[in-house]
Design an enzyme around this catalytic site. Sequence first.
Site, PDB file in Angstrom:
ATOM      1  N   ARG A 157     -45.514 -74.298 -64.641  1.00 15.37           N
ATOM      2  CA  ARG A 157     -45.077 -75.701 -64.731  1.00 15.37           C
ATOM      3  C   ARG A 157     -44.512 -76.004 -66.122  1.00 15.37           C
ATOM      4  NH1 ARG A 157     -46.129 -74.246 -60.527  1.00 15.37           N
ATOM      5  NH2 ARG A 157     -47.417 -75.186 -58.899  1.00 15.37           N
ATOM      6  N   SER A 231     -49.206 -83.876 -57.305  1.00 13.15           N
ATOM      7  CA  SER A 231     -50.274 -83.326 -58.147  1.00 13.15           C
ATOM      8  C   SER A 231     -50.192 -83.904 -59.556  1.00 13.15           C
ATOM      9  CB  SER A 231     -50.166 -81.796 -58.216  1.00 13.15           C
ATOM     10  OG  SER A 231     -50.290 -81.233 -56.928  1.00 13.15           O
ATOM     11  N   GLU A 328     -49.697 -82.711 -65.228  1.00 13.33           N
ATOM     12  CA  GLU A 328     -48.352 -82.263 -64.904  1.00 13.33           C
ATOM     13  C   GLU A 328     -47.349 -83.382 -65.170  1.00 13.33           C
ATOM     14  OE1 GLU A 328     -47.120 -80.451 -61.298  1.00 13.33           O
ATOM     15  OE2 GLU A 328     -49.008 -79.387 -61.004  1.00 13.33           O
TER      16      GLU A 328
END
Length: 332
Positions: A157, A231, A328
């Site tokens: 990520r 998420s 995130e």
Amino acid sequence: MPSLLPYNTFGIDVQAERIISIASPDEVKQFLDEKPITPPLILGGGSNMLFCQDVKETVLLNRIFGRELLSSSQDSVTVAIGGGENWHEIVLWTLQQGWYGLENLSLIPGTVGAAPIQNIGAYGVELKDNFIGLEAIDLNSGEDLYFDKTSMAFGYRDSIFKHSLKGKALITKVYFHLSLIPHINTSYGMIQKVLETVGIDQPSPIDVSNAIIFIRKSKLPDPAQMGNSGSFFKNPDLDAVFVQEKLLPQYPKMPFFSSQPGKLKIPAGWLIDQCGWKGKCLGNAGCYEKQALVLVNMGGASGSEIWELAKSIQASVEKKFGIQLEPEVNLY
């Protein structure tokens, strides 16, 4: 001042100094010719942004579209996609053309231009697996930039656009290498079980995509109905010795999977659930009842409320497991 409510999936009502929709690289350069005092804020689908305050900069909405087949061989194709294209629509389009590789990334919200920044990933596949390079415009100089796979510094990520180039460039076009030969990956999560339920034992890439769409819809709320960004936290990537010697003896049912040599990844949703947060609310911010990894706007929440909930969850997980959860989502 215009509202950013329609432009972020958390449904946060904050104002911006100015909002400009950008349809071409030339329009980016025209804006830069105005010599703005501060760099603009770039928004694609607004699906990975939590606004905790009004935006003082000009917001540029990346609406640079385009889909082009650049080359083909016996077993693969190279395509170029505009940075403003909707990611999921592009995944479906490539599958309709018989070009494979992105099917496990179905139904991820956001735009193509935002996808490399985050190195989006799901169900055993990451964007970098099919990435060739991208074009961008330097928001300071107006210079045209190109980044190949090596120069992107991809991680979990992560990419160079979350570090030294954060907020400094607008991605106009992304290049992908896709296969004409299916390479089916159903080993992750519930994909195999969903396919078996509908009697498919030799799935096509489209079957895999449909299964993932079904799974995501069953686990994740529709942002149009309940504001969220999918998420909220990354799955922590931990030292394997720490997991095996410190955590597993205390928590033998803790799920984990290998991510790279010497590392084990723990599902953040499981950690949050074990701390009792699933389905809980703080004010108008909540932890989704079907997936603890998803924070939601229960209605009228401010970005600060959602961030306070996130910090409370981080504190609980660190206290119980000694693990620091990393968001995130980008905070403003």
